[in-house]
Design a protein around this motif. Structure first.
Motif, PDB file in Angstrom:
ATOM      1  N   ALA A 274      16.373  11.152  -5.444  1.00  0.00           N
ATOM      2  CA  ALA A 274      15.516  12.318  -5.654  1.00  0.00           C
ATOM      3  C   ALA A 274      15.031  12.872  -4.324  1.00  0.00           C
ATOM      4  N   ASN A 275      15.552  12.311  -3.234  1.00  0.00           N
ATOM      5  CA  ASN A 275      15.149  12.777  -1.910  1.00  0.00           C
ATOM      6  C   ASN A 275      16.239  13.598  -1.234  1.00  0.00           C
ATOM      7  N   MET A 276      17.299  13.910  -1.982  1.00  0.00           N
ATOM      8  CA  MET A 276      18.278  14.911  -1.550  1.00  0.00           C
ATOM      9  C   MET A 276      18.241  16.018  -2.608  1.00  0.00           C
TER      10      MET A 276
ATOM     11  N   LEU B 168      16.907  -1.781  -6.176  1.00  0.00           N
ATOM     12  CA  LEU B 168      16.702  -0.435  -6.703  1.00  0.00           C
ATOM     13  C   LEU B 168      15.343   0.057  -6.219  1.00  0.00           C
ATOM     14  N   ASP B 169      15.364   1.158  -5.490  1.00  0.00           N
ATOM     15  CA  ASP B 169      14.129   1.779  -5.047  1.00  0.00           C
ATOM     16  C   ASP B 169      13.689   2.749  -6.138  1.00  0.00           C
ATOM     17  N   GLU B 170      12.742   2.280  -6.934  1.00  0.00           N
ATOM     18  CA  GLU B 170      12.246   3.090  -8.055  1.00  0.00           C
ATOM     19  C   GLU B 170      10.854   3.652  -7.751  1.00  0.00           C
ATOM     20  N   VAL B 171      10.609   3.883  -6.456  1.00  0.00           N
ATOM     21  CA  VAL B 171       9.329   4.480  -6.069  1.00  0.00           C
ATOM     22  C   VAL B 171       9.131   5.824  -6.789  1.00  0.00           C
ATOM     23  N   MET B 172      10.198   6.597  -6.883  1.00  0.00           N
ATOM     24  CA  MET B 172      10.144   7.885  -7.591  1.00  0.00           C
ATOM     25  C   MET B 172      10.374   7.727  -9.090  1.00  0.00           C
ATOM     26  N   THR B 173      11.416   6.968  -9.440  1.00  0.00           N
ATOM     27  CA  THR B 173      11.877   6.936 -10.835  1.00  0.00           C
ATOM     28  C   THR B 173      11.077   5.974 -11.706  1.00  0.00           C
TER      29      THR B 173
ATOM     30  N   GLY C 146      19.703   9.076   1.297  1.00  0.00           N
ATOM     31  CA  GLY C 146      18.721   8.243   0.581  1.00  0.00           C
ATOM     32  C   GLY C 146      17.495   8.075   1.451  1.00  0.00           C
ATOM     33  N   TYR C 147      16.320   8.263   0.871  1.00  0.00           N
ATOM     34  CA  TYR C 147      15.075   8.075   1.630  1.00  0.00           C
ATOM     35  C   TYR C 147      14.278   6.944   1.024  1.00  0.00           C
ATOM     36  N   HIS C 148      13.842   6.043   1.877  1.00  0.00           N
ATOM     37  CA  HIS C 148      13.077   4.890   1.385  1.00  0.00           C
ATOM     38  C   HIS C 148      11.835   4.662   2.234  1.00  0.00           C
ATOM     39  N   GLY C 149      11.301   5.730   2.814  1.00  0.00           N
ATOM     40  CA  GLY C 149      10.181   5.560   3.716  1.00  0.00           C
ATOM     41  C   GLY C 149      10.680   5.545   5.145  1.00  0.00           C
ATOM     42  N   HIS C 150       9.741   5.291   6.072  1.00  0.00           N
ATOM     43  CA  HIS C 150      10.061   5.568   7.476  1.00  0.00           C
ATOM     44  C   HIS C 150      10.193   4.331   8.347  1.00  0.00           C
TER      45      HIS C 150
ATOM     46  N   LEU D 286      19.234   1.474  -2.968  1.00  0.00           N
ATOM     47  CA  LEU D 286      19.417   2.874  -3.371  1.00  0.00           C
ATOM     48  C   LEU D 286      18.403   3.259  -4.431  1.00  0.00           C
ATOM     49  N   GLU D 287      18.157   4.553  -4.493  1.00  0.00           N
ATOM     50  CA  GLU D 287      17.417   5.093  -5.626  1.00  0.00           C
ATOM     51  C   GLU D 287      18.429   5.233  -6.758  1.00  0.00           C
ATOM     52  N   PRO D 288      18.145   4.683  -7.926  1.00  0.00           N
ATOM     53  CA  PRO D 288      19.115   4.788  -9.031  1.00  0.00           C
ATOM     54  C   PRO D 288      19.385   6.247  -9.401  1.00  0.00           C
TER      55      PRO D 288
ATOM     56  N   GLY E 131       6.156   2.436  -6.423  1.00  0.00           N
ATOM     57  CA  GLY E 131       5.055   3.078  -5.696  1.00  0.00           C
ATOM     58  C   GLY E 131       4.521   4.179  -6.588  1.00  0.00           C
ATOM     59  N   LYS E 132       3.894   5.158  -5.984  1.00  0.00           N
ATOM     60  CA  LYS E 132       3.483   6.379  -6.692  1.00  0.00           C
ATOM     61  C   LYS E 132       2.757   6.115  -8.013  1.00  0.00           C
ATOM     62  N   ILE E 133       3.460   6.207  -9.163  1.00  0.00           N
ATOM     63  CA  ILE E 133       2.771   6.155 -10.462  1.00  0.00           C
ATOM     64  C   ILE E 133       1.966   4.877 -10.641  1.00  0.00           C
TER      65      ILE E 133
ATOM     66  N   ASN F 183       0.789  -1.245   0.000  1.00  0.00           N
ATOM     67  CA  ASN F 183       0.000   0.000   0.000  1.00  0.00           C
ATOM     68  C   ASN F 183       0.814   1.283   0.000  1.00  0.00           C
ATOM     69  N   SER F 184       2.130   1.180   0.106  1.00  0.00           N
ATOM     70  CA  SER F 184       2.945   2.399   0.121  1.00  0.00           C
ATOM     71  C   SER F 184       4.377   2.036  -0.237  1.00  0.00           C
ATOM     72  N   GLY F 185       5.144   3.047  -0.539  1.00  0.00           N
ATOM     73  CA  GLY F 185       6.559   2.842  -0.800  1.00  0.00           C
ATOM     74  C   GLY F 185       7.289   2.334   0.433  1.00  0.00           C
ATOM     75  N   THR F 186       6.885   2.843   1.585  1.00  0.00           N
ATOM     76  CA  THR F 186       7.486   2.391   2.840  1.00  0.00           C
ATOM     77  C   THR F 186       7.341   0.879   3.000  1.00  0.00           C
ATOM     78  N   GLU F 187       6.144   0.402   2.760  1.00  0.00           N
ATOM     79  CA  GLU F 187       5.906  -1.046   2.878  1.00  0.00           C
ATOM     80  C   GLU F 187       6.739  -1.831   1.862  1.00  0.00           C
ATOM     81  N   ALA F 188       6.870  -1.281   0.670  1.00  0.00           N
ATOM     82  CA  ALA F 188       7.616  -1.996  -0.370  1.00  0.00           C
ATOM     83  C   ALA F 188       9.077  -2.160   0.039  1.00  0.00           C
ATOM     84  N   THR F 189       9.711  -1.083   0.486  1.00  0.00           N
ATOM     85  CA  THR F 189      11.136  -1.172   0.834  1.00  0.00           C
ATOM     86  C   THR F 189      11.347  -2.012   2.091  1.00  0.00           C
ATOM     87  N   MET F 190      10.478  -1.835   3.062  1.00  0.00           N
ATOM     88  CA  MET F 190      10.572  -2.592   4.311  1.00  0.00           C
ATOM     89  C   MET F 190      10.468  -4.092   4.027  1.00  0.00           C
TER      90      MET F 190
HETATM   91  N1  PMP Z   1      11.164   5.360  -1.600  1.00  0.00           N
HETATM   92  C1  PMP Z   1      11.336   6.518  -2.232  1.00  0.00           C
HETATM   93  C2  PMP Z   1      12.442   6.644  -3.230  1.00  0.00           C
HETATM   94  C3  PMP Z   1      10.508   7.592  -1.967  1.00  0.00           C
HETATM   95  O1  PMP Z   1      10.702   8.741  -2.612  1.00  0.00           O
HETATM   96  C4  PMP Z   1       9.484   7.451  -1.018  1.00  0.00           C
HETATM   97  C5  PMP Z   1       8.531   8.586  -0.676  1.00  0.00           C
HETATM   98  N2  PMP Z   1       8.638   9.724  -1.372  1.00  0.00           N
HETATM   99  C6  PMP Z   1       9.334   6.218  -0.389  1.00  0.00           C
HETATM  100  C7  PMP Z   1      10.181   5.190  -0.702  1.00  0.00           C
HETATM  101  C8  PMP Z   1       8.248   6.003   0.614  1.00  0.00           C
HETATM  102  O2  PMP Z   1       7.019   5.924  -0.020  1.00  0.00           O
HETATM  103  P1  PMP Z   1       5.674   6.218   0.788  1.00  0.00           P
HETATM  104  O3  PMP Z   1       5.691   7.651   1.148  1.00  0.00           O
HETATM  105  O4  PMP Z   1       4.600   5.848  -0.192  1.00  0.00           O
HETATM  106  O5  PMP Z   1       5.664   5.318   1.971  1.00  0.00           O
END
Ligand code: PMP
Length: 432
Positions: free
Chosen positions: A217-219, A245-250, A152-156, A212-214, A273-275, A124-131
């Protein structure tokens, strides 16, 4: 220099009142911190509706939107085809907690675009995907240490909210109260675009995975140096660590096949995630069949979700991907974004403001630093006070930007050349 007649900043009185009311019942008045606009020294706009490339706030002001719900709305707000698909889905029921054919259809669409994702699990979210991908990588490798990028940001989730102490060889310390020290200590961070630092860490620890995000985009947006991603692939393989590869953004933004298509790198696991949710809550992770087969119920690695794969989110994702497959979609995103990049760079130059504009596809950042920006340390050299003033001037001029220097601007298929030119007019005035 072009001068634009700049009317007095629009009233945001109702947004301010709504924000005060929200703070009575919601921590800080928001459900995700950046939205509070603290980094830019103001208060948030409360949005009433979106249409194409525009959002309208509670006071009825219209803004050209470069936030786009932080990326998902690559087709713009309330695209008629997405709305029509969603209305139909809603009438058939919003969630069943049972399989639907829509999930298989979206998984096929994802795999067709991103062939490294041989099996796909929706969350349901990018956070869940990376976790979830981290848990899987640890299970597969039988190792505990994970490596991530500085900045690098991958959720919380706990393990991803860890900061290294004084360098790449220091195990992480919690980045937030509430993160157990023992969890943070399994995370090591390395600078972006630095293969030597990565190899040092891979040689020193039994590393389960490098995530990593390839294109981080979070810096702010920081493009990879030529050869960096290929080097990352080679090193992780050599040391027996998985590459996530965290492609939530890309994903589906830098190209239909994501940054892994653009840079020709094949990870073991990918997070999306996202798109793929078209503006509804979705994430996904996937990758090599033998690894993904370890996920419950085909394997023993547990991961679940009541609303995972729900028909509304799947429908919005499918409709959005269909719009991206229309001929010319990525060419259009590219040309609009390139014009914005060039225009912002020229505007800064004309105004004599030190600036660096970075861009990959329709992800873009205007850094207030002479640059170059190649990693977190150089990104952090940007002048955030100047960015805050720029943000406020842009907003007063009707342009809605992400409220932080360290975020990406997103361009959509709904933006027009006219929107971009109008944005540049406002930017010239703001920078002057
Ligand atoms: N990974 C990346 C690269 C993100 O940019 C984000 C959020 N912007 C997340 C993970 C976390 O996604 P979410 O906010 O949907 O939990």
């Amino acid at each position: 220099m072009t001068t634009v007649d700049r009317p007095a900043a629009p009233s945001t009185e109702r947004s301010e009142r709504l924000f005060a009311e929200a703070q009575e019942v919601i921590p800080g008045g928001v459900n995700s911190p950046v939205r509070a606009c603290r980094a830019v020294g103001t208060t948030p706009l409360f949005i009433e509706r979106g249409e194409g490339a525009y959002v309208f706030d509670a006071d009825g002001n219209r803004y050209i939107d470069y936030v786009l719900s932080w990326g998902p709305l690559v087709a713009g707000h309330a695209h008629p085809k997405v709305v029509a698909a969603l209305s139909g889905a809603l009438r058939r029921g919003s969630s069943f907690g049972a399989p639907t054919a829509l999930e298989t259809e979206l998984a096929h669409a994802v795999r067709a675009a991103v062939p490294s994702m041989e099996l796909v699990r929706f969350v349901n979210s990018g956070t869940e995907a990376t976790m979830s991908a981290l848990r899987l990588a640890r299970a597969y490798t039988g190792r505990e240490v994970i490596v991530k990028l500085e900045g690098g940001y991958h959720g919380h989730s706990d393990g991803l909210l860890a900061k290294a102490g004084s360098g790449p060889l220091t195990l992480g310390a919690p980045d937030s109260p509430g993160v157990p020290a023992a969890v943070a200590a399994t995370t090591v961070t390395v600078p972006f675009n630095d293969l030597a630092a990565l190899e040092t860490v891979l040689r020193s620890y039994a590393v389960a995975t490098f995530i990593l995000e390839p294109v981080p985009a979070n810096m702010g947006v920081v493009p990879p140096a030529p050869g960096y991603l290929a080097g990352v692939r080679e090193l992780t393989q050599r040391y027996g660590a998985l590459l996530i590869l965290d492609e939530v953004m890309t994903g589906f933004r830098t190209a239909y096949g994501g940054a892994q298509a653009l840079y020709d790198v094949r990870p073991d696991l990918t997070c999306l995630g996202k798109i793929i949710g078209g503006g509804l809550p979705v994430g996904a992770y996937g990758g090599r069949r033998e690894i993904m087969a370890m996920i419950s119920p085909s394997g023993a690695v547990y991961q679940a979700g009541t609303l995972s794969g729900n028909p509304l989110a799947m429908t919005a994702g499918l409709a959005t991907l269909a719009l991206l497959r229309e001929p010319g979609a990525y060419e259009r995103l590219e040309s609009l974004s390139a014009r914005l990049e060039q225009g912002l760079r020229e505007a800064a130059q004309t105004a004599g403001v030190p600036a660096t504009v970075t861009r990959v596809g329709s992800l873009l950042t205007l850094f207030f630093t002479p640059g170059p920006v190649t990693d977190y340390a150089t990104a952090r050299g940007a002048d955030t006070v100047r960015f805050a003033a720029f943000y406020r001037a842009m907003r007063a001029g009707g342009v809605y930007l992400p409220p932080s220097q360290f975020e990406a601007l997103f361009v959509s298929l709904a933006h027009t050349e006219g929107d971009i030119e109008r944005t540049l007019d406002v930017a010239r005035a703001a920078l002057a």
